[in-house]
Design a protein around this motif. Sequence first.
Motif, mmCIF file in Angstrom:
data_model
loop_
_atom_site.group_PDB
_atom_site.id
_atom_site.type_symbol
_atom_site.label_atom_id
_atom_site.label_comp_id
_atom_site.label_asym_id
_atom_site.label_seq_id
_atom_site.Cartn_x
_atom_site.Cartn_y
_atom_site.Cartn_z
ATOM 1 N N GLN A 172 0.843 -1.192 0.000
ATOM 2 C CA GLN A 172 0.000 0.000 0.000
ATOM 3 C C GLN A 172 0.878 1.242 0.000
ATOM 4 O O GLN A 172 1.714 1.433 0.883
ATOM 5 C CB GLN A 172 -0.920 0.013 1.223
ATOM 6 N N LEU A 173 0.682 2.085 -1.014
ATOM 7 C CA LEU A 173 1.345 3.376 -1.072
ATOM 8 C C LEU A 173 0.323 4.446 -0.719
ATOM 9 O O LEU A 173 -0.728 4.529 -1.349
ATOM 10 C CB LEU A 173 1.896 3.648 -2.481
ATOM 11 N N VAL A 174 0.645 5.242 0.286
ATOM 12 C CA VAL A 174 -0.230 6.339 0.676
ATOM 13 C C VAL A 174 0.407 7.635 0.179
ATOM 14 O O VAL A 174 1.523 7.989 0.584
ATOM 15 C CB VAL A 174 -0.431 6.390 2.208
ATOM 16 N N LEU A 175 -0.290 8.328 -0.708
ATOM 17 C CA LEU A 175 0.214 9.603 -1.215
ATOM 18 C C LEU A 175 -0.332 10.720 -0.343
ATOM 19 O O LEU A 175 -1.549 10.934 -0.281
ATOM 20 C CB LEU A 175 -0.215 9.808 -2.671
ATOM 21 N N ASP A 176 0.572 11.396 0.358
ATOM 22 C CA ASP A 176 0.195 12.467 1.276
ATOM 23 C C ASP A 176 0.953 13.732 0.864
ATOM 24 O O ASP A 176 2.027 14.023 1.359
ATOM 25 C CB ASP A 176 0.529 12.064 2.717
ATOM 26 N N LEU A 200 -5.044 7.836 -1.501
ATOM 27 C CA LEU A 200 -4.885 9.287 -1.444
ATOM 28 C C LEU A 200 -5.286 9.747 -0.057
ATOM 29 O O LEU A 200 -6.454 9.651 0.337
ATOM 30 C CB LEU A 200 -5.767 9.957 -2.510
ATOM 31 N N ALA A 201 -4.303 10.214 0.720
ATOM 32 C CA ALA A 201 -4.586 10.645 2.091
ATOM 33 C C ALA A 201 -5.640 11.753 2.091
ATOM 34 O O ALA A 201 -5.683 12.594 1.180
ATOM 35 C CB ALA A 201 -3.305 11.140 2.758
ATOM 36 N N GLU A 202 -6.474 11.725 3.106
ATOM 37 C CA GLU A 202 -7.586 12.681 3.159
ATOM 38 C C GLU A 202 -7.072 14.120 3.116
ATOM 39 O O GLU A 202 -6.176 14.505 3.868
ATOM 40 C CB GLU A 202 -8.406 12.457 4.424
ATOM 41 N N GLY A 203 -7.642 14.894 2.210
ATOM 42 C CA GLY A 203 -7.283 16.299 2.073
ATOM 43 C C GLY A 203 -5.983 16.560 1.338
ATOM 44 O O GLY A 203 -5.593 17.722 1.149
ATOM 45 N N SER A 204 -5.298 15.522 0.909
ATOM 46 C CA SER A 204 -3.995 15.711 0.269
ATOM 47 C C SER A 204 -4.144 16.121 -1.194
ATOM 48 O O SER A 204 -5.131 15.804 -1.862
ATOM 49 C CB SER A 204 -3.163 14.430 0.360
ATOM 50 N N GLY A 236 -9.141 6.314 -1.418
ATOM 51 C CA GLY A 236 -8.801 7.419 -0.541
ATOM 52 C C GLY A 236 -9.727 8.614 -0.699
ATOM 53 O O GLY A 236 -10.717 8.570 -1.440
ATOM 54 N N LYS A 237 -9.362 9.702 0.008
ATOM 55 C CA LYS A 237 -10.201 10.896 0.038
ATOM 56 C C LYS A 237 -9.409 12.148 -0.337
ATOM 57 O O LYS A 237 -9.796 13.254 0.011
ATOM 58 C CB LYS A 237 -10.817 11.055 1.423
ATOM 59 N N GLY A 238 -8.326 11.956 -1.029
ATOM 60 C CA GLY A 238 -7.527 13.089 -1.474
ATOM 61 C C GLY A 238 -7.706 13.338 -2.964
ATOM 62 O O GLY A 238 -8.634 12.837 -3.598
#
Length: 790
Positions: A172-176, A200-204, A236-238
Amino acid sequence: MSYRKITKYFQNIKLYGIIGAAVIMAMSVTACSTVKNSGTEISAAQTSAGLADGATVNGIYSYDDMFTERDLDVGYDESSAVKINLADDSTTVTVGDDTETDASKADETKADDSETDETKADESETNETENAASGVYISGNIITITKEGTYVLSGALSEGQIVVDADSAKVQLVLDNADITCASSAAIYVKNADKAFITLAEGSENILMNTAEYEAIDDNNIDAVIFSKDDLTLNGKGTLTINSEYGHGIVSKDDLKLVGGTYNITAENHAISGKDSVRIADGTYNLTSGKDGIHSENADDDEKGFVYIASGDFTIESTGDGIDASYVVQIDEGDFDITAGDGAENATKTHNDIPGGGTRDNMGGGASGGAAQDGEAPSGDKPSGDGSDKSDSGSASGKQTGQTPPDRLDGDSFDGSRPDEKTSDNTGGQTAQTPPDKPGTDTSDGQKSDKNSQSKDIADNTTASSASSDTGSESSSSTSPDADSENNSSTSSDADSTSTKGIKSDGALYVNGGTFTINSADDSFHSNSDATINDGTYTISSGDDGIHADSALLVNGGTITVTESYEGLEGLNITINDGKIDITASDDGMNAAGGNDASGFGGRGGDGFKGMQTPDSARKSNDTSDNTQKSDNTSVASQDTDAASDDEMWMVINGGYVHVLAGGDGLDSNGDLTINGGEVYVDGPSDNGNSAIDYGEKSSFNINGGTVVAVGSSGMAEDVSSDSKQQVAFVKLDSQADAGDVILKDADGNEIISYTVQKKYDCVIISTADLKAGQTYTLSASGNESEVSL
């Protein structure tokens, strides 16, 4: 237009030349056969009949089967996640609060040891560092992940790459707030994994870019900003913004799933592409593509290469198709705003199906086509026909064969070998109207040409003026998402001429709901097999067909408004069970087994029915194959052995509301036409080359229920069959009446029905349950009254 009408048309205009004789002779040879006995009415269509294994009227796929719990889970354990802070030549890796690796310090340490012989022997490793615990390997600005786990990426690389090379692992890659540019390869490259997740991190706000032509870095054909050899899920939410100046946006060589988030993708080729499938659960998608917006194609497996959309908001501007699948397209819900091929205004139709090589602007091979006078066909407007063959190109495994056709009268049958389409500019600047309360004016210019399809050398071709041919333009190293060096058999249709359809499926097409605004240079909805519309709201502007199915077209509900089209609805057979349909068409409003217009621009997706030539052969202008006989500029293709049978071609309206404003035939069935219920209003042509209602030679037209008002020209008007169950008033006027109110009253002066006609007309067909045999009625046609006895 039926064979009977074509023959009558030649007689009306005294055309007995060599070309006309050749066309009629060719049509006569291919048009007749014997048939089965039959009756006259049909019950509501069996909407589940003939479905592929595992399919229902709503489609093949279910939400629960398309997505796993892990796909839908956007969370992660931050305390155990590996954090990668991206920076040019100084990327750091941390687990929790402990710094595990600092690339810049590693470089400095190695530089200090450079004097030792051992270190000199390892000079190639000067900019490399690896931490086994974190599973991260850093070489300059190339960060490689080798172990299963969650990795949070933030920061920026002006020229770098993230590589996942973790055999049989889930990564898992989280883009922040990550910003990565990789000029000539993928910013994120999933080389090897059991499955990869990009969250996609939230708000990112995340940005990934490609800025130059792709260069090979290994044996894989990397051609996208995000490129995955294995299953890939984005959630995600970004927000993720992708700019791909030389390739695709996102590519997976297996299944590609997008569960949530906001995606702004601009790509030279496809914006989103999954070889085995593209599955979208939700999210917001703003896609601008030089080819397809969403694309799935698998040349190796007939049951892969599908698109499933559960929901989401989509704004797609594509030079190619908005959505394209080599197998099935199924849409359950969502909001779609699609512009394909720069829209309907960019479609250029050339109808070289007039004997003598004429077009609608230069009919008859020389004389300029003038406006019709007093509703008559223009001089030189000469129909032609054929039995051109076109195989059914739908995928068998994804094919829904349609519904039970209407029963027929006893007698001989039409064998399906006479494809039938017409060309008309008759609607002028008409816009869609909702009868019967909207008055209109006669917008007919009277110019009309009959478009009975010939062989492909002179077939009707729809082209987008800005659509370029892609033939041979794509290198194996840069553009085709299915042309891996390790799997050269999985080639993409990108090498074909550009198709500019809104939503296209090589197999079945299912739309269960949603809101659609589609402006396309070619068909707005297109299936090479069956198309089923169960619900939804549609606003369609098409340079060709509004909705086209090579096999069965089934409408069970929804609100469909076709504001501009060549033909509104087209299929080998058409069933309307419910819904509200409002069609504006320059040619036929609804056309069953209408023929071969070769509007697919090459490759997959051309219009065609069984027994008619394939789209590919249509585009071979120098075709001299044995199955084509040519005479002057008229060529007639011999009949395919897989020709559509008589019981596959029909049109049935069981309910709903239908309004058609047509320049050609309003309702045109090359088999039986049956109306069992609903409301049907047709503003047909003003010229005598077509009629409000047209049905096949040796077929039947039955009104068994519902309300029908059809007005148009009288030259080729056709009455109902004798055993129609509901009474019908069929009236030919002495002369053309101007647009205005048509009112039918009983003997006591009570109004039975009124309708506001939008064009000139001299024929009226009215049927309602209130009409009784043996009664006399008064018809007022734009102020002129006449008696009608039933």
